[in-house]
Design a protein around this motif. Sequence first.
Motif, mmCIF file in Angstrom:
data_model
loop_
_atom_site.group_PDB
_atom_site.id
_atom_site.type_symbol
_atom_site.label_atom_id
_atom_site.label_comp_id
_atom_site.label_asym_id
_atom_site.label_seq_id
_atom_site.Cartn_x
_atom_site.Cartn_y
_atom_site.Cartn_z
ATOM 1 N N GLY A 388 -4.966 15.432 0.265
ATOM 2 C CA GLY A 388 -5.162 15.476 1.713
ATOM 3 C C GLY A 388 -6.437 14.810 2.203
ATOM 4 N N THR A 389 -7.195 14.175 1.333
ATOM 5 C CA THR A 389 -8.436 13.516 1.764
ATOM 6 C C THR A 389 -8.189 12.007 1.907
ATOM 7 O OG1 THR A 389 -9.175 13.002 -0.469
ATOM 8 C CG2 THR A 389 -9.778 15.171 0.400
ATOM 9 N N ALA A 390 -9.266 11.268 2.179
ATOM 10 C CA ALA A 390 -9.120 9.816 2.371
ATOM 11 C C ALA A 390 -9.420 9.028 1.093
ATOM 12 C CB ALA A 390 -10.040 9.363 3.496
ATOM 13 N N TRP A 391 -9.668 9.738 -0.014
ATOM 14 C CA TRP A 391 -9.948 9.036 -1.272
ATOM 15 C C TRP A 391 -8.779 8.159 -1.672
ATOM 16 C CZ3 TRP A 391 -14.550 8.612 -3.526
ATOM 17 C CH2 TRP A 391 -15.531 9.555 -3.204
ATOM 18 N N GLY A 392 -9.074 6.934 -2.034
ATOM 19 C CA GLY A 392 -8.019 6.013 -2.458
ATOM 20 C C GLY A 392 -7.353 5.324 -1.287
ATOM 21 N N ILE A 393 -7.642 5.804 -0.056
ATOM 22 C CA ILE A 393 -7.073 5.173 1.125
ATOM 23 C C ILE A 393 -8.186 4.461 1.889
ATOM 24 C CG2 ILE A 393 -5.624 5.484 3.175
ATOM 25 C CD1 ILE A 393 -4.986 8.333 1.807
ATOM 26 N N LYS A 394 -9.083 5.265 2.463
ATOM 27 C CA LYS A 394 -10.193 4.640 3.188
ATOM 28 C C LYS A 394 -11.509 4.800 2.451
ATOM 29 C CE LYS A 394 -8.557 4.988 7.911
ATOM 30 N NZ LYS A 394 -8.469 5.921 9.046
ATOM 31 N N VAL A 395 -11.505 5.647 1.448
ATOM 32 C CA VAL A 395 -12.738 5.975 0.729
ATOM 33 C C VAL A 395 -12.569 5.635 -0.749
ATOM 34 C CG1 VAL A 395 -14.180 7.911 -0.003
ATOM 35 C CG2 VAL A 395 -13.320 7.834 2.337
ATOM 36 N N GLY A 396 -13.584 5.029 -1.313
ATOM 37 C CA GLY A 396 -13.580 4.764 -2.753
ATOM 38 C C GLY A 396 -12.663 3.621 -3.143
ATOM 39 N N TRP A 397 -12.281 3.612 -4.416
ATOM 40 C CA TRP A 397 -11.409 2.553 -4.934
ATOM 41 C C TRP A 397 -9.975 2.804 -4.462
ATOM 42 C CZ3 TRP A 397 -16.149 3.006 -6.910
ATOM 43 C CH2 TRP A 397 -16.744 1.884 -7.474
ATOM 44 N N GLY A 398 -9.309 1.741 -3.999
ATOM 45 C CA GLY A 398 -7.988 1.892 -3.390
ATOM 46 C C GLY A 398 -6.871 2.170 -4.387
ATOM 47 N N TYR A 399 -5.915 3.001 -3.976
ATOM 48 C CA TYR A 399 -4.770 3.334 -4.820
ATOM 49 C C TYR A 399 -3.552 2.488 -4.484
ATOM 50 C CZ TYR A 399 -7.435 7.550 -5.996
ATOM 51 O OH TYR A 399 -8.389 8.415 -6.412
ATOM 52 N N GLY A 400 -2.550 2.590 -5.364
ATOM 53 C CA GLY A 400 -1.271 1.954 -5.088
ATOM 54 C C GLY A 400 -1.246 0.472 -5.402
ATOM 55 N N THR A 401 -2.214 -0.019 -6.143
ATOM 56 C CA THR A 401 -2.227 -1.418 -6.550
ATOM 57 C C THR A 401 -2.791 -1.481 -7.955
ATOM 58 O OG1 THR A 401 -3.446 -3.474 -6.287
ATOM 59 C CG2 THR A 401 -4.386 -1.549 -5.238
#
Length: 607
Positions: A388-401
């Motif tokens: 439920g946080t922004a980690w991996g989306i707007k914060v830190g290293w991005g997810y899903g790639t």
Amino acid sequence: MRVLVRLRIHSPSQHQMDSCRFQNIPTNPLAKELPAVDIFVTTADTVLEPPIMTVNTVLSAMAVDYPGHKLACYVSDDGCSPIILYSLIEAAKFGHLWIPFCKKYDVQVRAPFRYFSGDVVFPPSSDDDNKSSGFHLEWRRMKDEYEKVRQKIEEAANGTVQIECSGEYAAFSTNTNKSDHPSIIKVIWENKEKVPEGMPHLIYVSREKRPHCPHHYKAGAMNVLTRVSGVMTNAPFMLNVDCDMFVNNPKIVLHAMCSFLGLKPQECAFIQFPQAFYNQVKDDPFGTQSVTIGLEMYGRGMAGIQGPFYAGTGCFHRRKLIYGFSLDNQDVQGKEDDEKILKESFGNSMEFINSLTQSLKDDISPIQDVSSAAQVSSQVAHCVYEHGTAWGIKVGWGYGTLTEGVQTGLRIHRKGLKSISCIPDPPGFLGTTPTSGLSLRFFLRYGLSARAWWNNQRMARIHSATSILFGVLSFLFELLGISEVVFEVTKKDQSDNSSDHDQDTNHKDDTSNNNVGRFTFDESPMFIPVTTFLFVHLTALALSLFGQHDEVGLGEFLSSVWTVLCFWPFVRVLFGKGKYGIPSSIVLKSAGFALIFVQLYRMASVG
Ligand SMILES: O=c1ccn([C@@H]2O[C@H](COP(=O)(O)OP(=O)(O)O[C@H]3O[C@H](CO)[C@@H](O)[C@H](O)[C@H]3O)[C@@H](O)[C@H]2O)c(=O)[nH]1
Ligand SMILES: [Mn+2]
């Protein structure tokens, strides 16, 4: 796409590293102004990434010319292996000898395996005799000590010596396996007295993993390291390297800090050191040199625009930007102290939120001692922490790639900030990686042989028929919801080109030299397409040369010859044995496919 790629090389520019006011650490009184730097090393698999390689990376990073109490080295182990912890504990003991030795004699290459490989020249022998004979004694001792550590680590890695899961290692005992275990964080060494000459903090981190909890591969590991280091040392700058990339230039952190402090912040959001490789084989049979050339060419081109991409390794970042903030805090103005808002994005740890507000205020005073933060740090390494946080989306290293680095770098560029490509001599970092694809002209311009160019062309074809083909397929499967793309850790070969690990026991593998630059194979389906293409084209050639097919055109004939030449490394080992030969199961399956194809073609052409 191609046009866009080519356009980049027409704006070449290069960042000049000026001699900086922080010369001559540690005698320089300005050294106390130097900011702290957190160093992240990621490893994930003790088989594909030999622990001794990780240890060398860690030692080379901890031995840089920088005040030791301002550095902390965090090693993320996604393999959750007691062997890595054991190796790091041994590395720390050796580090207490190695780091002072490097600094005393101004050793240039501080990854011991490279330094003792015989490829690296000794420091100047023009020193006065006393000093240099002292040097030789110490050198010998250091080599012996390294040899002992190497042996211990290798014995642990290959299972000849078992690590008892008790005491320090108790955390690994309770049915832990790499995809189902609690978080394990161990402070292996803490520079408690904060002595500049002392060894940097060394911390082992294995984040919690549970089968139901997506872990997001390397990006997930980097985000955990960011939080763990946040509550432990909270340095305003961070450096990350893959476990197979050692620090090759001991001034690297100084260089980076000179740029960060000397330039306008918006001109220098992050600093990327281009990837270079140490285990180059003559004529570059695997086409790795092109990565270096490519990065240099395109890197300089990009430098003229907004700066290089973040390549995922060998890069210094500003912590604040990794948190997704802008340099002037505009995006959080007035909300810096709003706990609730910060918790929504960054998760529930109060200690972490405190460290974050400190970074926001550019307050760089260390929080507390490292060990006492161990408890809290394990909380921010929990697998549900990010829910439920922004980690991996707007914060830190991005997810899903699978190229989390590039994506994370672009997010920073999108704020209008520039990055810098730093190309010191000697190169900042050296690692091991294969890839492909540039023109003969560029190869010759960069002083590489035509042979190297050919190898590279050939590798490009082989890549298309193996990794790229499988990449496209797995992407399609993901699109169709059939399966998920996974980050497969690449196997690292730590060839040090040395004749030995111990010169005294003249024990050489006499075949090893012949095998340098040869391809290795296993039963992976990845090898089936190439082998199948090869059979089809060999059949076509055989039929046109000896067969009944007189309607074969010259173009078709030449295309088949070209294909066979490109796949020549496969032809040579079609019936080879061991890891240098194509396994017979692959040969059989491919022959089957080729037969079906030829048969279908015949039916079609008859029809
Ligand atoms: O679940 C994982 C998988 C990988 N890694 C680490 O990630 C790094 C890179 O993995 P590797 O298998 O070496 O991938 P490469 O394709 O060689 O990596 C290149 O491409 C990656 C994706 O863009 C970048 O992150 C890397 O820095 C870049 O060197 C290594 O240190 C691994 O230990 C993890 O920590 N956890
Ligand atoms: Mn790699």
